[in-house]
Every structure is written in C-alpha cells, then in structure tokens.
Design a protein around this motif. Structure first.
Motif, PDB file in Angstrom:
ATOM      1  N   TYR A 155       0.919  -1.186  -0.017  1.00 14.56           N
ATOM      2  CA  TYR A 155      -0.058   0.053  -0.053  1.00 14.56           C
ATOM      3  C   TYR A 155       1.008   1.248   0.243  1.00 14.56           C
ATOM      4  O   TYR A 155       1.463   1.698   0.981  1.00 14.56           O
ATOM      5  CB  TYR A 155      -0.734  -0.137   1.272  1.00 14.56           C
ATOM      6  CG  TYR A 155      -2.049  -1.171   1.331  1.00 14.56           C
ATOM      7  CD1 TYR A 155      -3.106  -0.875   0.523  1.00 14.56           C
ATOM      8  CD2 TYR A 155      -1.755  -1.997   2.219  1.00 14.56           C
ATOM      9  CE1 TYR A 155      -3.966  -1.846   0.638  1.00 14.56           C
ATOM     10  CE2 TYR A 155      -2.801  -2.965   2.263  1.00 14.56           C
ATOM     11  CZ  TYR A 155      -3.912  -2.940   1.639  1.00 14.56           C
ATOM     12  OH  TYR A 155      -4.837  -4.003   1.598  1.00 14.56           O
TER      13      TYR A 155
ATOM     14  N   PRO B 181      -1.083 -12.150  13.811  1.00 22.24           N
ATOM     15  CA  PRO B 181      -1.568 -10.913  14.621  1.00 22.24           C
ATOM     16  C   PRO B 181      -2.441  -9.774  13.638  1.00 22.24           C
ATOM     17  O   PRO B 181      -2.291 -10.173  12.577  1.00 22.24           O
ATOM     18  CB  PRO B 181      -0.280 -10.356  15.283  1.00 22.24           C
ATOM     19  CG  PRO B 181       0.711 -11.267  14.783  1.00 22.24           C
ATOM     20  CD  PRO B 181       0.269 -12.098  13.797  1.00 22.24           C
TER      21      PRO B 181
ATOM     22  N   GLY C 219      -1.384  -9.038   7.560  1.00 20.86           N
ATOM     23  CA  GLY C 219      -1.286  -9.041   6.181  1.00 20.86           C
ATOM     24  C   GLY C 219      -2.259 -10.016   5.412  1.00 20.86           C
ATOM     25  O   GLY C 219      -2.383 -10.346   4.368  1.00 20.86           O
ATOM     26  N   LYS C 220      -3.074 -10.855   6.466  1.00 20.34           N
ATOM     27  CA  LYS C 220      -3.922 -11.878   6.110  1.00 20.34           C
ATOM     28  C   LYS C 220      -4.862 -11.442   4.856  1.00 20.34           C
ATOM     29  O   LYS C 220      -5.263 -11.892   3.905  1.00 20.34           O
ATOM     30  CB  LYS C 220      -4.519 -12.646   7.230  1.00 20.34           C
ATOM     31  CG  LYS C 220      -3.526 -13.082   8.250  1.00 20.34           C
ATOM     32  CD  LYS C 220      -4.247 -13.591   9.506  1.00 20.34           C
ATOM     33  CE  LYS C 220      -5.079 -12.524  10.228  1.00 20.34           C
ATOM     34  NZ  LYS C 220      -4.499 -11.473  10.750  1.00 20.34           N
ATOM     35  N   THR C 221      -5.727 -10.386   5.209  1.00 25.40           N
ATOM     36  CA  THR C 221      -6.747  -9.815   4.298  1.00 25.40           C
ATOM     37  C   THR C 221      -6.371  -9.400   2.977  1.00 25.40           C
ATOM     38  O   THR C 221      -6.841  -9.624   2.015  1.00 25.40           O
ATOM     39  CB  THR C 221      -7.594  -8.858   4.983  1.00 25.40           C
ATOM     40  OG1 THR C 221      -8.279  -9.300   6.257  1.00 25.40           O
ATOM     41  CG2 THR C 221      -8.753  -8.094   4.328  1.00 25.40           C
ATOM     42  N   THR C 222      -4.951  -8.647   3.011  1.00 28.95           N
ATOM     43  CA  THR C 222      -4.580  -8.194   2.015  1.00 28.95           C
ATOM     44  C   THR C 222      -4.091  -9.348   1.019  1.00 28.95           C
ATOM     45  O   THR C 222      -4.555  -9.319  -0.202  1.00 28.95           O
ATOM     46  CB  THR C 222      -3.102  -7.469   2.409  1.00 28.95           C
ATOM     47  OG1 THR C 222      -3.745  -6.597   3.309  1.00 28.95           O
ATOM     48  CG2 THR C 222      -2.635  -6.779   0.903  1.00 28.95           C
TER      49      THR C 222
ATOM     50  N   GLU D 292     -12.042 -14.750   8.655  1.00 36.02           N
ATOM     51  CA  GLU D 292     -12.772 -14.693   9.849  1.00 36.02           C
ATOM     52  C   GLU D 292     -14.106 -14.959   9.831  1.00 36.02           C
ATOM     53  O   GLU D 292     -14.937 -13.879   9.996  1.00 36.02           O
ATOM     54  CB  GLU D 292     -12.141 -13.403  10.435  1.00 36.02           C
ATOM     55  CG  GLU D 292     -10.695 -12.997  10.719  1.00 36.02           C
ATOM     56  CD  GLU D 292     -10.290 -12.054  11.457  1.00 36.02           C
ATOM     57  OE1 GLU D 292     -10.937 -11.734  12.405  1.00 36.02           O
ATOM     58  OE2 GLU D 292      -9.355 -11.368  11.282  1.00 36.02           O
TER      59      GLU D 292
ATOM     60  N   GLU E  14       0.107   0.301  15.628  1.00 37.44           N
ATOM     61  CA  GLU E  14       1.132   0.807  14.411  1.00 37.44           C
ATOM     62  C   GLU E  14       2.529   1.244  14.829  1.00 37.44           C
ATOM     63  O   GLU E  14       3.568   1.202  14.105  1.00 37.44           O
ATOM     64  CB  GLU E  14       0.228   2.086  13.667  1.00 37.44           C
ATOM     65  CG  GLU E  14      -0.660   1.858  13.230  1.00 37.44           C
ATOM     66  CD  GLU E  14      -0.674   0.830  11.942  1.00 37.44           C
ATOM     67  OE1 GLU E  14       0.130   1.071  11.209  1.00 37.44           O
ATOM     68  OE2 GLU E  14      -1.485   0.025  11.834  1.00 37.44           O
TER      69      GLU E  14
END
Ligand SMILES: Nc1ncnc2c1ncn2[C@@H]1O[C@H](COP(=O)(O)OP(=O)(O)OP(=O)(O)O)[C@@H](O)[C@H]1O
Ligand SMILES: [Mg+2]
Lengths: 454, 251
Positions: free
Chosen positions: B14, B38, B42-45, B160, B247
C-alpha cells in the motif's frame, strides 16, 4: 456483460424502491419543488402581456383633480406593466408630497408620481424615483409616456416638438417663428382630419365602440405599441410558434423544466451513491470477486440511474401538465427524447460524483455545491434573460443550461426534437454524458479493481 | 500430486508500506489451510490478492498447476468462493434474494436449487423471506458463508468467518465448512481463534508483519518453535512474540 449489468440493475432498482425514505426524497421532493416554483412563476407571469416581467409599483398623488388628471389616473391604472396605488389627497398638499417622498425613501415603493395642480393645463408630472431601479424605470417610462399620449392626445406631439427644439438650443424668443408655421399647420391638419372623419375614412382610434373594431382591442383602446410600430420606420411581423400555448407563460414552463433538471441531479446522485454504500458495506468487494467483467458494475449503475432519471422526468412533466395545463401530450415524443438525453447526461454527472467521492458525506457535500452552482448559473432558477452577460456565457459550461434550453425550445418555440437547434443541445448533452462516463469508469477501475486503468 | 492453489513470492504494497512480503504457500486438494497472524499481519491483503481485488506487485499464483491472474481474468475468479471479513450482504434484500442474486451473478446453472441448498447451509429456511436487516449478527454470518458456497467453488477463501457468533451458530458453521471441503475441494481459513483452526485445519501457515513465519501441522509448528507437544496458542505466541501489533510497534 449486458446480462450481468441487467441483473445488477434489477437488484439496485429493487433496493431503491424499498428504501422508502430515499424514494420519497427522490420523487416527492421534486414534485413539491415543481409545484412551488411553478406556482410562484405563474404568478409572476400572470396578467398576460407582462411577458413575465413583474409589474412596477407606482404610488400616485393627484393634486389637480381635473378631467385630464383623472383620465391620467385611469390610463395608468389600466396599464399592464404598472401596479398603481392612488393616494387620496388630505388637503394639505405639502404634507401629502412629503408623505409620498417618504414612501420612496423608505423603499415602500420604487416610484411615486405627483400630478400637480394645473396638470390639466400642461403642468409637468413630477416623478420621484429610487435611482437604483434602472430596469423597472424603463418599464415605468414606457407606461407613463403611453398614458400621457392617451390623455394629452395630439397636444403632446406639439409639446414634444417644442421641447425638442428648446433642447437643441433654439431660444425661447424664437419660438414665435416656429409657431408662425405650426399654428396654421395644426389648423390645416385638424380640418383635414375633420373632413376625413366626416367622410368616414378614419379608423376608430378612440374605441368608443362605434366602428367595427378588432375584438382584442375593443376594451383597451388603440394599442400604443401598434401606433408606434405604424409610425416608426420599423416593420413588425408577429411570429407565433405553432406549439406555443397562449395560457402558459414562459416562466411556468421554465420553472418546470428548471426544477426538473435540478432535482434530477439530486435524485440521481442519490441513486449513484449506492455505489459508495456497497463499498462501505462490503458488497462491492463481493461483486468485484465475482466472475464478471467489472465494467458491468458501473454500467449497471449507469443503466439504473438512467431508468430512474427518465421515469422521474416523465412523472414530473405529467404532474406539471395536470397542475399548470402544460401541454405535454402534443409534444410527448420531443419531451421523451430530451428527457432520455438529460437523464443520460445527469447520470454521467452522478457517476462521476460517486467515483470521485471517498465517502457518503463527501458525495453529498460535493454534489450539493456543484448542483446548486450549476443550477443557478445554468438558469434553472431564473431565466438567463434576466441575468448579466457574464452569467449567460458561463451558463454554457453547465449541464442544466443545455437541458433547460432544449425543453424551452419545445415549450416556447414549439420545436420538434429533430429540429437542428434541439439536436445541437442533445448532441452537447450526449457528448458530455459520454465523457463523464469514461472519466468515471476510469476512476472507478483505478480505485476499486486493483487493475491499472487502461 | 499438484497443489490446488500455489502461491509463490506474493508481494503487495500500500504505497510504501509492504503489507505482504514475498509470501509462498500452497493449499492441497481436500485440505484446509489455516492462515494465522496477529492484527495487521497481511492476511486480508493476501486474500484480496487471491480473489482479484488487489493486483499484487510481484508473485505467481497457480491453480491446479496452471498460472492464474484473478484480478485480470474474470473466469479465474469463478473458481473461488470468498467469505469476506466484513458482512457483505444487501440489507434491503431478503436472504433468498441475496442468495439468488449472487447465484445468478456467479452463473450458477440451477440457481433455485443453489438457493435452497444455501438456505439449508445457513440454517435460514424459516427466515428465507425476511430482509437481512432484521437478522442477528450470527444469522448474517451464516448467510455470508452460504453466499460464498453458492457455486460449489473448488477453493474457498474464508476471512474470519466466525466473528461474533454464539456457540450454536458456530457449531452450525463448523459443520457447513466441513461439508465445503469434502470432495477434494480446498479451503484457506483465517482466524484469530486457535481452537477453530485446530478443529478445522489440516495445516497452519503463520504470518507476521507481512511475511510467512512458519508452515506445517500444529505438531510440526510446535516442534519448530522448540515447544514439542505445546498447543497452537503457545506455539503461535512463541513464533510471533508477545508485543502488541499497533502501528507504533510494527513500523
Ligand atoms: N487500504 C489500505 N491502505 C493502506 N494500508 C492498508 C490498507 N489495508 C490494510 N493496510 C495495512 O496493511 C497491513 C495488513 O493489513 P491486513 O488487513 O491485511 O491485516 P490482517 O492480517 O487481515 O489483520 P486483521 O487480523 O486485523 O484483520 C496493515 O499494516 C494495514 O495497516
Ligand atoms: Mg483481516
């Protein structure tokens, strides 16, 4: 791709009609606005003849109370462009004049006129004016000159001649030389007219009902404009478009098309916003993951918005035709074509907003500002006729202008959609629609599909 | 035996932030691969790259041995069922209408039959004609899953799928998912719940800060972590550390 798009259109339309609040906003609000604006405008154009110009308010004080002054009051009261308010003299002339002056000073009326004692013998009418009212002063002057001509008759012409000579620098004492030939000339003219009248040659210029008069002039007397047209070296020809309705003023059809075009923009942006809602609730991702051509997504929004837009426009015109006697039936094909093209260009605008905005709020804010500015500039609220030249030029860069202009060319000029003047507007609207759609779909692809915009 | 899905060197950024960094794994036939990591790993990405929502900066995907570019080719997306992390349903439509719309969108041959099976899978037969906005969170989750299963896709990506559901719904969803991986179909399953993954998945891949930390069965991972016999949760914490992934800590 078309099949997929139609499937999505069906889903969008179903969701659209189920969202009762959105549906009310999209349909009821335009109906209300068309009603309100149309009614206001029909009031402004009322009384006919005014050509849509509001009448000028004039307060009047008759201190002479002679036959001539009363005729003057009657003539002014008859005038279309003047809304006369006759003040009764109290007997104290100075106080009456002061009161009249105060009316103008306080802005209660823009103009006031005093017919001073001796008006019947040639004393001058005194005009009190608010100097900020240029345009209405011109209308008022036309009315005053007309009334003076009616009341003073031919004397007025000689008076004008003498004044013109004085203005040109002819000294007062030389006027005797002028009168040396004008007095015999007047006498000669009068005997000429007397003889002609006796021979029955004269048209009935005084409208006392004896001669066969045109019925339209029967109660208003000779039309000042007609006399001027006959005397001046100008030839006027009436060009009345076939389709124009006599009972519908320019203002009403303008108000209906203006409000329709503006509300269409609001409603279609509301519809296109569903794209942002789908993005926020995740359904857009689901559509994008489906084995479909992603272009079908935006195409479906375009089709749905176009259908809603066309339907809304037609509802509004049918409604207006019932409310204001607007003749929609005889020009249905032209209205349909203009509406279809207007719905297309407005759809392009709505899609661009949906593609540019990153949130609902942004879409609302951005579109509201753009719609209001374009509507004001493009003449949706007020005919451009009444606007400065800068605005009339700027109007050409707005969408509403081209649509309203097309609608007015059928309502007012009776043009068919195949007329080059209408086709030109349709061409502009279609070109803009195509350009907006291309830009919107590029933005959409770049923003949502991961695929670089091609 | 070739893998159903092979991911090799998948990378996505990104802007300047690398969200997925040269990740490689495979999902075999009939296998459920758990993808753990955690928040912000980057799972969804990664899943978005697999289903065509994002175009990866680098990496090769292959499906059944043939290379595969989901973002560019709609036909490639037909092989995937996707359960998005958020509830992606039309609130104004009924359960039946949602299923029918997506079945047609996916070009399912017998849409009515697929809808009936979807309703059964979601356990929503009695509420089929109620609008989704009247559903509870768990009911929506079940429908969210049923929509993904509509076309009987060979590979299902679940992000999820069981957030905020009660034990009954959970149980129902478990059974539904187990049915989805029957007949040699594959599944990629992300979750933060270790017992879900232990129950459903044959193997586990652990991601952290965009990179793949380890892949293997729960027992293999425990051994890699130097904690033979430990449960998945302890192994996970050992492999990814105990610091919070906000972050500031992960930059
Ligand atoms: N649209 C975006 N723009 C910029 N950065 C993003 C965007 N979406 C995700 N990221 C960043 O990419 C990284 C990976 O995010 P991702 O959502 O893939 O994590 P995740 O493993 O699914 O986390 P979670 O378990 O919380 O769902 C994070 O650092 C996140 O901040
Ligand atoms: Mg996630």
């Amino acid at each position: 791709m078309i099949r997929t798009a139609l499937l999505m259109v069906g889903k969008d339309l179903r969701l659209f009609v189920r969202d009762k609040v959105a549906l009310m906003l999209a349909v009821l609000l335009p109906l209300v606005l068309v009603t309100v604006f149309g009614t206001i405008m029909s009031g402004m154009g009322g009384g006919g003849g005014g050509g849509g110009m509001p009448a000028v308010d004039l307060a009047l004080l008759d201190l002479d109370d002679s036959a001539t002054s009363r005729a003057m009051v009657a003539a002014l009261a008859d005038m279309d462009g003047i809304d006369l308010d006759v003040r009764a003299p109290t007997g104290d002339a100075d106080a009456d004049r002061a009161a009249l002056r105060e009316l103008v000073h306080d802005g209660d009326v823009p103009f006031a006129a005093v017919l001073p004692p001796g008006f019947g013998e040639g004393a001058e009418l005194r005009l009190l004016r608010d100097p900020g009212r240029d345009l209405s002063q011109q209308l008022l002057m036309i009315g005053l000159v007309r009334a003076l001509f009616e009341v003073r008759g031919e004397d007025m012409a000689w008076e004008l001649q003498n004044r013109a000579l004085a203005e040109a620098g002819i000294p007062e004492e030389w006027m005797a030389r002028v009168e040396a030939f004008t007095i015999p000339f007047r006498a000669a003219m009068e005997s000429l007219f007397d003889d002609a009248d006796a021979a029955g040659l004269l048209a009935d210029a005084d409208a006392d009902g004896s001669a066969a008069d045109d019925d339209e002039d029967a109660d208003t007397g000779p039309d000042f404009q007609d006399i001027m047209m006959a005397v001046l070296p100008v030839e006027a020809e009436d060009v009345l478009p076939e389709g124009r309705q006599s009972n519908i003023t320019y203002m009403v059809s303008h108000a209906v098309s203006g409000m329709t075009v503006m509300m269409l923009m609001f409603s279609l942006v509301g519809f296109a916003r569903s794209l942002l809602e789908e993005r926020d609730d995740g359904t857009l991702r689901r559509l994008l993951c489906a084995p479909i051509d992603v272009r079908a997504i935006l195409l479906s929004k375009a089709l749905g918005s176009w259908v809603v837009g066309l339907g809304l426009t037609l509802i509004l015109f049918v409604y207006a035709s019932m409310l204001f006697d607007l003749d929609v039936a005889s020009r249905w094909d032209t209205l349909l074509v203009i509406s279809a093209v207007t719905a297309a260009s407005t759809t392009g605008f709505a899609l661009l907003i949906a593609a540019v905005a990153t949130s609902d709020k942004q879409a609302d804010g951005l579109s509201t500002i753009l719609i209001l500015v374009m509507s004001a500039l493009g003449g949706a609220w007020m005919p451009l006729l009444f606007m400065p030249e800068v605005v009339q030029t700027a109007a050409r860069f707005t969408l509403p202008f081209w649509s309203i202009d097309a609608y007015q060319s059928t309502f007012w000029n009776g043009l068919h959609w195949t007329d080059p003047a209408v086709l030109r507007n349709l061409g502009v609207l279609l070109a803009v629609a195509a350009a907006l759609f291309v830009v919107a779909s590029r933005l959409f692809r770049r923003r949502y599909t991961g695929a670089p915009a091609r | 035996m070739t893998a159903l899905l092979a991911v090799d060197g998948l990378t996505f950024r990104y802007g300047a932030r690398v969200a997925v960094d040269a990740v490689s794994f495979e999902v075999r036939r009939g296998e459920a691969l758990g993808l753990l990591g955690p928040n912000g790993a980057g799972k969804t990405t990664a899943i978005s790259c697999l289903c065509g929502l994002l175009a990866p900066a680098a990496g090769a995907l292959s499906f059944d041995g043939a290379s595969f570019t989901p973002h560019a080719t709609p036909a490639h997306r037909a092989r995937l069922g996707v359960v998005p992390q958020e509830l992606a349903l039309y609130d104004g439509l009924t359960a039946r209408e949602n299923l029918l719309f997506f079945a047609r969108l996916h070009g399912v041959a017998d849409a009515q039959d697929a809808v009936a099976r979807g309703l059964a899978l979601a356990g929503l037969e009695s509420r089929a004609d109620d609008r989704v906005k009247t559903f509870s969170g768990g009911m929506k989750r079940r429908l969210n899953l049923a929509v993904a299963a509509l076309g009987d896709p060979p590979l299902t990506l679940l992000d999820e799928p069981m957030v905020g559901v009660d034990p009954q719904s959970r149980n129902h969803i478990f059974e539904s998912i187990e049915r989805l991986r029957a007949d040699g179909r594959g599944m990629l399953y992300t979750s933060h719940s270790m017992d879900e993954v232990e129950r459903l998945c044959d193997r586990v891949a652990i991601m952290d800060r965009g990179t793949l930390v380890a892949t293997g069965t729960a027992a293999e991972l425990a051994e890699q972590a130097g904690l033979p016999g430990a449960d998945l949760e302890r192994t996970f914490l050992e492999l990814t550390g105990r610091s919070l992934r906000d972050e500031g800590g992960s930059a």
